[in-house]
Design an enzyme around this catalytic site. Structure first.
Site, PDB file in Angstrom:
ATOM      1  N   THR A 127     -20.973  62.430 123.070  1.00  0.00           N
ATOM      2  CA  THR A 127     -19.729  62.569 122.316  1.00  0.00           C
ATOM      3  C   THR A 127     -18.905  63.663 122.966  1.00  0.00           C
ATOM      4  O   THR A 127     -19.212  64.854 122.825  1.00  0.00           O
ATOM      5  CB  THR A 127     -20.008  62.917 120.844  1.00  0.00           C
ATOM      6  OG1 THR A 127     -20.815  61.888 120.254  1.00  0.00           O
ATOM      7  CG2 THR A 127     -18.706  63.036 120.060  1.00  0.00           C
ATOM      8  N   LYS A 176     -15.134  57.309 118.266  1.00  0.00           N
ATOM      9  CA  LYS A 176     -16.293  58.130 117.916  1.00  0.00           C
ATOM     10  C   LYS A 176     -15.870  59.422 117.218  1.00  0.00           C
ATOM     11  O   LYS A 176     -16.452  59.814 116.200  1.00  0.00           O
ATOM     12  CB  LYS A 176     -17.098  58.431 119.180  1.00  0.00           C
ATOM     13  CG  LYS A 176     -18.198  59.472 119.025  1.00  0.00           C
ATOM     14  CD  LYS A 176     -19.260  59.086 118.026  1.00  0.00           C
ATOM     15  CE  LYS A 176     -20.394  60.119 118.033  1.00  0.00           C
ATOM     16  NZ  LYS A 176     -21.344  59.918 116.935  1.00  0.00           N
TER      17      LYS A 176
END
Length: 306
Positions: A101, A179
């Site tokens: 991420t 995300k």
């Protein structure tokens, strides 16, 4: 012969993903694994079937052997450092799949550096807590050329993931934008639970009844985080499930996305302020669920519940 795989990163998410990959994935050779702290590789290998993994001392030792390279690392600079080491080798024809991420701009830089050297890249961040990684129940977001998505797909649904969001032929950064926005829902959930439980306690209702309502109305992540708060897990566990520094990294990226887009995420701003208090109170071992402790302090209660 099936492609040879290299896995880089054995944090809370990576360990569960590797377990499912070696147990359910279409592998014909041991999975090559590397982690900066080698003991994590050793500990994980001891929990798996013999000969399922091969522990490496460096990234460089695995790149020449691998056809597909997976990464899931903590921060943008750590990802870029690993990619720099990978690119000291010939990567023509190799597929690099990044499940980390990070900011979409970082992903775009990484993708350009890889494809300019003849490699393929896939942005593939995953949604789910460590328990979902352990259970092979993650949600993968796959962005990049359709041919790269298809090369990676055998390792996601039914192996590491229960579902996929297919972004074939979309820009790599879209996966990371999704995300980061998706993660803000988690921050808001934790913030609302923390505020609700503190109000329940201070109003005299008591947290027991609110928790029962949460379990009945919002089973799953809401109930799990509610349990972590009320049992004191947020301040007693030895190692965080979602460390405060990583949570603030994700929040910072999302806040920057919002600013660049000309909007604000006010709920996230509040959650980030409470995460700052978690870091101040606990240090780097603080957990996102510690937002509950921060809200308690703000309301005149002790950070730690009894």
């Amino acid at each position: 012969m099936a492609p040879r795989l290299l896995w880089i990163g054995l944090g809370n998410m990576g360990r569960g993903m590797v377990k499912n990959l070696v147990e359910k994935g279409p592998l014909e050779q041991p999975l090559l694994i590397y982690n900066r702290t080698k003991q994590r590789s050793i500990d994980l290998a001891s929990q798996l079937s013999p000969s399922k993994v091969e522990i490496l001392d460096s990234i460089s030792s695995g790149v020449p052997q691998a056809d597909i390279i997976f990464l899931i690392l903590s921060k943008d600079d750590v990802v870029e450092s690993a990619i720099t080491e990978i690119l000291t080798h010939d990567i023509k024809g190799k597929l690099i799949v990044d499940c980390s991420t990070i900011h979409p701009e970082t992903t775009a830089r990484v993708a350009t550096s890889i494809t300019s050297c003849g490699g393929e890249f896939l942005a593939a961040p995953v949604f789910g807590a460590p328990a979902m990684a352990d259970a092979g129940q993650l949600i993968g977001v796959l962005a990049g050329p359709a041919s790269s998505v298809n090369r990676a797909r055998p390792y996601f649904r039914g192996v590491m993931a229960r579902a996929e969001i297919d972004m074939s032929d979309e820009p790599y950064g879209k996966a990371l934008t999704l995300k980061l926005i998706g993660n803000t829902f988690v921050f808001n959930m934790v913030e609302q639970l923390a505020e609700g439980h503190v109000l329940a306690e201070k109003s005299g209702l008591g947290t027991k009844y609110l928790h029962q309502w949460v379990e009945s109305m919002f089973p799953g992540p809401y109930a799990a985080y509610s349990t972590r708060m009320l049992t004191g897990d947020y301040h007693t566990r030895a190692y965080p499930l979602f460390a405060v520094d990583l949570a603030r990294k994700d929040a910072g990226h999302a806040l920057r996305l919002a600013e660049d887009a000309g909007t604000r995420m006010r709920n996230l701003e509040v959650a980030d302020e409470h995460l700052q208090e978690v870091k101040k109170h606990v240090g780097e071992m603080g957990d996102i669920a510690g937002i509950y402790g921060a809200v308690r302090k703000e309301a005149g209660l002790k950070y730690e519940n009894s």
